[in-house]
Design a protein around this motif. Structure first.
Motif, PDB file in Angstrom:
ATOM      1  N   TYR A  43       0.782  -1.233   0.000  1.00 47.61           N
ATOM      2  CA  TYR A  43       0.000   0.000   0.000  1.00 47.61           C
ATOM      3  C   TYR A  43       0.813   1.282   0.000  1.00 47.61           C
ATOM      4  CZ  TYR A  43      -3.544  -3.407   1.278  1.00 47.61           C
ATOM      5  OH  TYR A  43      -4.377  -4.502   1.281  1.00 47.61           O
ATOM      6  N   VAL A  44       2.125   1.215   0.093  1.00 49.47           N
ATOM      7  CA  VAL A  44       2.925   2.421   0.283  1.00 49.47           C
ATOM      8  C   VAL A  44       3.946   2.577  -0.840  1.00 49.47           C
ATOM      9  CG1 VAL A  44       2.632   2.279   2.781  1.00 49.47           C
ATOM     10  CG2 VAL A  44       4.657   1.253   1.723  1.00 49.47           C
ATOM     11  N   SER A  45       4.474   3.792  -0.959  1.00 49.51           N
ATOM     12  CA  SER A  45       5.479   4.047  -1.992  1.00 49.51           C
ATOM     13  C   SER A  45       6.895   4.014  -1.437  1.00 49.51           C
ATOM     14  CB  SER A  45       5.226   5.407  -2.652  1.00 49.51           C
ATOM     15  OG  SER A  45       5.249   6.454  -1.710  1.00 49.51           O
ATOM     16  N   LYS A  46       7.035   3.913  -0.118  1.00 47.31           N
ATOM     17  CA  LYS A  46       8.368   3.834   0.478  1.00 47.31           C
ATOM     18  C   LYS A  46       8.224   3.298   1.899  1.00 47.31           C
ATOM     19  CE  LYS A  46      12.505   6.737   1.225  1.00 47.31           C
ATOM     20  NZ  LYS A  46      13.372   6.135   0.195  1.00 47.31           N
ATOM     21  N   VAL A  47       9.225   2.534   2.334  1.00 50.29           N
ATOM     22  CA  VAL A  47       9.255   2.016   3.699  1.00 50.29           C
ATOM     23  C   VAL A  47      10.466   2.609   4.412  1.00 50.29           C
ATOM     24  CG1 VAL A  47       9.313  -0.019   5.174  1.00 50.29           C
ATOM     25  CG2 VAL A  47       8.181  -0.138   2.948  1.00 50.29           C
ATOM     26  N   VAL A  48      10.204   3.268   5.544  1.00 45.40           N
ATOM     27  CA  VAL A  48      11.263   3.832   6.371  1.00 45.40           C
ATOM     28  C   VAL A  48      11.143   3.218   7.756  1.00 45.40           C
ATOM     29  CG1 VAL A  48      11.403   5.972   5.050  1.00 45.40           C
ATOM     30  CG2 VAL A  48       9.808   5.822   6.966  1.00 45.40           C
ATOM     31  N   SER A  49      12.121   3.500   8.614  1.00 51.82           N
ATOM     32  CA  SER A  49      12.102   2.835   9.920  1.00 51.82           C
ATOM     33  C   SER A  49      12.660   3.735  11.008  1.00 51.82           C
ATOM     34  CB  SER A  49      12.916   1.540   9.882  1.00 51.82           C
ATOM     35  OG  SER A  49      12.842   0.869  11.128  1.00 51.82           O
ATOM     36  N   TYR A  50      11.976   3.713  12.132  1.00 55.02           N
ATOM     37  CA  TYR A  50      12.463   4.345  13.357  1.00 55.02           C
ATOM     38  C   TYR A  50      13.102   3.259  14.220  1.00 55.02           C
ATOM     39  CZ  TYR A  50      12.640   7.209  17.505  1.00 55.02           C
ATOM     40  OH  TYR A  50      13.080   7.912  18.588  1.00 55.02           O
ATOM     41  N   MET A 101      -0.705 -16.785 -11.106  1.00 56.73           N
ATOM     42  CA  MET A 101      -0.633 -15.871  -9.966  1.00 56.73           C
ATOM     43  C   MET A 101       0.564 -14.947 -10.146  1.00 56.73           C
ATOM     44  SD  MET A 101       0.170 -16.825  -5.974  1.00 56.73           S
ATOM     45  CE  MET A 101      -0.912 -18.242  -6.043  1.00 56.73           C
ATOM     46  N   GLU A 102       0.340 -13.658  -9.864  1.00 59.33           N
ATOM     47  CA  GLU A 102       1.443 -12.704  -9.849  1.00 59.33           C
ATOM     48  C   GLU A 102       1.708 -12.301  -8.407  1.00 59.33           C
ATOM     49  OE1 GLU A 102       2.332  -9.423 -12.890  1.00 59.33           O
ATOM     50  OE2 GLU A 102       1.370  -8.326 -11.230  1.00 59.33           O
ATOM     51  N   ILE A 103       2.953 -12.447  -8.010  1.00 57.80           N
ATOM     52  CA  ILE A 103       3.370 -12.105  -6.655  1.00 57.80           C
ATOM     53  C   ILE A 103       4.232 -10.851  -6.730  1.00 57.80           C
ATOM     54  CG2 ILE A 103       4.613 -12.879  -4.600  1.00 57.80           C
ATOM     55  CD1 ILE A 103       4.074 -15.749  -5.545  1.00 57.80           C
ATOM     56  N   ARG A 104       3.905  -9.896  -5.895  1.00 58.79           N
ATOM     57  CA  ARG A 104       4.673  -8.661  -5.833  1.00 58.79           C
ATOM     58  C   ARG A 104       5.487  -8.672  -4.556  1.00 58.79           C
ATOM     59  NH1 ARG A 104       0.853  -3.800  -5.698  1.00 58.79           N
ATOM     60  NH2 ARG A 104       0.078  -4.957  -7.508  1.00 58.79           N
ATOM     61  N   GLY A 105       6.726  -8.190  -4.651  1.00 55.54           N
ATOM     62  CA  GLY A 105       7.562  -8.154  -3.459  1.00 55.54           C
ATOM     63  C   GLY A 105       9.005  -7.860  -3.786  1.00 55.54           C
ATOM     64  N   TYR A 106       9.870  -8.205  -2.849  1.00 60.23           N
ATOM     65  CA  TYR A 106      11.304  -7.961  -2.987  1.00 60.23           C
ATOM     66  C   TYR A 106      12.030  -9.296  -3.126  1.00 60.23           C
ATOM     67  CZ  TYR A 106       9.850  -3.530  -0.857  1.00 60.23           C
ATOM     68  OH  TYR A 106       9.209  -2.359  -0.572  1.00 60.23           O
ATOM     69  N   ASN A 107      13.085  -9.300  -3.935  1.00 58.97           N
ATOM     70  CA  ASN A 107      13.965 -10.472  -4.071  1.00 58.97           C
ATOM     71  C   ASN A 107      13.182 -11.695  -4.548  1.00 58.97           C
ATOM     72  OD1 ASN A 107      16.067  -8.849  -2.916  1.00 58.97           O
ATOM     73  ND2 ASN A 107      15.227  -9.311  -0.889  1.00 58.97           N
ATOM     74  N   PRO A 155       7.616   1.106  -4.096  1.00 54.73           N
ATOM     75  CA  PRO A 155       8.889   1.330  -3.409  1.00 54.73           C
ATOM     76  C   PRO A 155      10.069   0.837  -4.246  1.00 54.73           C
ATOM     77  CG  PRO A 155       7.288   0.312  -1.928  1.00 54.73           C
ATOM     78  CD  PRO A 155       6.704   0.261  -3.299  1.00 54.73           C
ATOM     79  N   THR A 156      11.222   1.427  -4.005  1.00 54.10           N
ATOM     80  CA  THR A 156      12.445   1.002  -4.677  1.00 54.10           C
ATOM     81  C   THR A 156      12.707  -0.475  -4.401  1.00 54.10           C
ATOM     82  OG1 THR A 156      13.388   3.209  -4.467  1.00 54.10           O
ATOM     83  CG2 THR A 156      14.928   1.403  -4.835  1.00 54.10           C
ATOM     84  N   GLY A 157      13.005  -1.225  -5.447  1.00 47.45           N
ATOM     85  CA  GLY A 157      13.355  -2.632  -5.288  1.00 47.45           C
ATOM     86  C   GLY A 157      12.203  -3.603  -5.404  1.00 47.45           C
ATOM     87  N   MET A 158      10.973  -3.110  -5.468  1.00 46.53           N
ATOM     88  CA  MET A 158       9.840  -4.032  -5.560  1.00 46.53           C
ATOM     89  C   MET A 158       9.679  -4.521  -6.996  1.00 46.53           C
ATOM     90  SD  MET A 158       5.925  -3.668  -4.166  1.00 46.53           S
ATOM     91  CE  MET A 158       6.469  -3.491  -2.474  1.00 46.53           C
ATOM     92  N   ARG A 159       9.447  -5.841  -7.129  1.00 48.77           N
ATOM     93  CA  ARG A 159       9.319  -6.465  -8.447  1.00 48.77           C
ATOM     94  C   ARG A 159       8.139  -7.437  -8.428  1.00 48.77           C
ATOM     95  NH1 ARG A 159      15.152  -8.556 -10.300  1.00 48.77           N
ATOM     96  NH2 ARG A 159      14.085  -8.488 -12.323  1.00 48.77           N
ATOM     97  N   THR A 160       7.894  -8.054  -9.569  1.00 52.92           N
ATOM     98  CA  THR A 160       6.832  -9.053  -9.654  1.00 52.92           C
ATOM     99  C   THR A 160       7.382 -10.369 -10.188  1.00 52.92           C
ATOM    100  OG1 THR A 160       6.212  -8.364 -11.901  1.00 52.92           O
ATOM    101  CG2 THR A 160       5.057  -7.308 -10.055  1.00 52.92           C
ATOM    102  N   ALA A 161       6.767 -11.458  -9.728  1.00 47.68           N
ATOM    103  CA  ALA A 161       7.100 -12.804 -10.218  1.00 47.68           C
ATOM    104  C   ALA A 161       5.795 -13.497 -10.587  1.00 47.68           C
ATOM    105  CB  ALA A 161       7.851 -13.598  -9.153  1.00 47.68           C
TER     106      ALA A 161
END
Length: 613
Positions: free
Chosen positions: A482-489, A529-535, A570-576
């Motif tokens: 749901y977001v365009s970037k993930v940051v962390s505290y 099925m299309e999976i969205r995510g990282y790596n 977000p940067t780095g997100m791809r689909t498989a």
């Protein structure tokens, strides 16, 4: 009797306004908290900068500016430090794991009483504050000297209120409107900046009114740094070196003595003046600096149903009025640089002030109307205020690490909804506001800590201890769709404490799969099925299971990035993509989708989806 007048005006406020450094969600550890012409954050916050060199050497050592282990989290909060090499090491380590954004913790504007000699008292109003006591002009404390100058210009002038602000930044002449009455006072390595502002909220462009008519003034005394030791200049230089955008903190508003979660309306005008002065100075010194990504407003606010129209000052939320005021100043002085805010969520059902996902979405819309460009809600998992679970896990027991916060109970009993429920509703609210002409991004601030009174990361972190990469991966899975970037505290302490540290774990395991979403998608005539995510490279395997299934289905990834990418990912997100016959899954059945790398490493969290064949 002058000190008594000041005391009556600020004594209550001074007790509650003492914010030094800001930890999320009202932490009690003081050492570490639209108009359609909004900023354009997409051009200042998401695209990566290019490092100036692949490697460089300075007194802190040799540093490589190549990204070694890119991770899904690409922005981090930092605590200020006086050690230049610590800044450098932190930027280097953040950049190594793909970080392109640094957000600074900030300080708050505080109302203070003064004694009969004009010396500034501490937060409790009981002792002279040693931080500001050295500020002396011609034998007089700086506040007394300011009042002397004002009365000399017009006997009707008076100091009606005194505020203080501390920072490790240095400012230039752009901070001052009237050098005849505003000035710097250097004492050792501390530079005090004396600002004079009319107490009616106006900020005169010249000195004329000081002499022409007697009135009340606020004195703002800033304890800052020497010009050649400006932390923001250093951070921006590091940003240029490592290709990282920096979000310095704007001054934090004083808190309402009757409700500490809100900004105090009686201090808002003075905060506006201070913000304007600082931004004018920034505009003179930093206009055009690409590494200046925007500005962070650190006043924390709980996400719940709120009101802001910009038309009804008596009914609009006090803190949202601060957001709107500072947004207008940024637009005037530094156009194109967005304001970032990071409110928190509280989903605990047992509390009367908690909020449902739809109530949070209403609050999101109200925030957007203030003109802020980036809203990065805290996922609140680190404090236990929200849980990471799927709809079919509502009847399961809460994570053991959350039991100190919500007790031994089920997810559905403890919380109005999961992290995913809240971000889904906020994403829908963001789409509605964009359709109305507002320019705003939704980021996620995943908290990199756990409720832990026994093993805190540092004394200043209070009851918060380190988490692990598995839990952080799970948080990314929950919000990532749901977001365009993930940051962390936050990087300082939470990513660096322990051995091995969380940062070291990420560097070693950065390429583990992190799926965030799965949808039914045909290719040619084949169901799948299309999976969205990282790596999610070729060679990855997907295991599909559901209740009543005889044998889990294991399928190889058949294609990567076969579809046009969705906007604002977000940067780095791809689909498989994998082939899969959905007709074999009974209607309304929850399906678990596990993703594993070619070397067998399984994603920390399986996706839970429900689709009709």
């Amino acid at each position: 009797m002058r000190w008594l007048t000041a005391f009556l005006g600020v004594a209550i406020l001074a007790v509650v306004a003492a914010i030094v450094l800001v930890l999320p969600e009202g932490a009690d550890v003081p050492a570490s908290d639209r108009t359609p012409v909004a900023s354009s954050p997409s051009t200042t916050s998401s695209a990566a900068l290019t490092p100036e060199a692949s490697a460089f050497t300075d007194p802190c050592g040799t540093f490589d500016t190549k990204v070694a282990s890119p991770y899904a989290v690409t922005g981090y909060w930092l605590i200020p430090t006086t050690d230049h090499c610590t800044w450098r090491r932190q930027f280097g380590a953040i950049h190594e794991v793909g970080g392109d954004t640094v957000i600074r913790i900030g300080w708050g504007l505080q109302a203070r009483r003064v004694d009969e000699d004009g010396r500034i008292m501490d937060n409790a109003g009981e002792e002279i504050d040693p931080r500001y006591e050295p500020c002396v002009e011609d034998g007089l404390p700086c506040v007394a000297a300011a009042e002397k100058d004002l009365r000399a210009a017009n006997p009707g002038n008076r100091v009606s209120w005194t505020f203080v602000y501390r920072t490790d930044e240095a400012f230039g002449p752009g901070l001052f409107r009237c050098p005849e009455f505003e000035r710097t006072v250097t004492v050792g390595k501390t530079v005090f900046y004396r600002i004079i502002a009319p107490d009616d909220g106006s900020d005169d462009p010249s000195c004329a009114n000081i002499k022409d008519s007697g009135r009340g003034y606020h004195v703002i005394l800033i304890a800052g740094a020497e010009q050649d030791n400006d932390s923001l200049t250093e951070l921006l230089d590091l940003g240029d070196q490592f290709g990282v955008r920096v979000f310095p903190a704007l001054p934090l508003a004083p808190r309402d003595p009757a409700q500490a979660t809100r900004a105090y309306k009686d201090g808002t005008d003075t905060l506006t003046t201070l913000t304007r002065r600082i931004l004018q100075d920034y505009g003179t010194r930093f206009q055009g600096r690409e590494s200046l990504g925007g500005f962070y407003q650190p006043f924390e606010l709980q996400m719940r149903e709120m009101r802001y129209t910009g038309k009804d000052p008596d009914d609009d939320h006090a803190t949202l009025k601060v957001y709107a005021s500072q947004h207008r100043i940024v637009e005037e002085e530094m156009p194109g640089k967005p304001i970032l805010v990071s409110p928190y969520i509280d989903a605990r059902k047992r509390l009367t002030f908690s909020a449902s996902p739809k109530q949070v979405a209403k609050g999101f819309e109200a925030m957007v109307r203030t003109g802020v460009g980036i809203i990065a809600p805290q996922d609140s998992r680190g404090t236990g205020k929200v849980g990471l679970f799927w709809p079919d896990q509502r009847d399961e027991q809460v994570d053991e690490r959350l039991r100190p916060v919500v007790g031994e109970t089920t997810n559905g009993t403890a919380y109005h909804g999961s992290t995913r429920d809240y971000y889904r509703e906020m994403a829908a609210a963001r789409d509605r506001m964009v359709a109305q002409g507002y320019n705003v991004q939704l980021w996620a601030n995943v908290e990199a800590f756990e409720p832990s009174a026994d093993e805190p990361c540092a004394a200043r972190t209070g009851s918060r201890g380190r988490t692990d990469k598995k839990r952080l991966d799970t948080a990314v899975t929950q919000v990532g769709r749901y977001v365009s970037k993930v940051v962390s505290y936050m990087w300082s302490d939470f990513f660096t404490c322990g051995s091995p540290s969380l940062a070291e774990d990420i560097a070693r395991d950065a390429d583990r799969p992190i799926p965030v979403d799965a949808v039914r998608k045909e290719r040619d005539i084949q169901d799948g099925m299309e999976i969205r995510g990282y790596n999610l490279p070729m060679g990855s395997k997907v295991t599909i299971t559901w209740d009543g299934q005889e044998t889990p289905k294991v399928v190889d990834v058949a294609g990567v990035d076969l579809s046009e990418p969705l906007p604002d990912l977000p940067t780095g997100m791809r689909t498989a993509w994998i082939p899969f016959d959905w007709t074999q899954v009974p209607d309304d059945t929850w399906v678990r989708i596990e993703v594993a790398a070619a070397d067998g490493r399984v994603a920390a969290e399986a996706l839970h989806v429900r689709m009709n064949a």
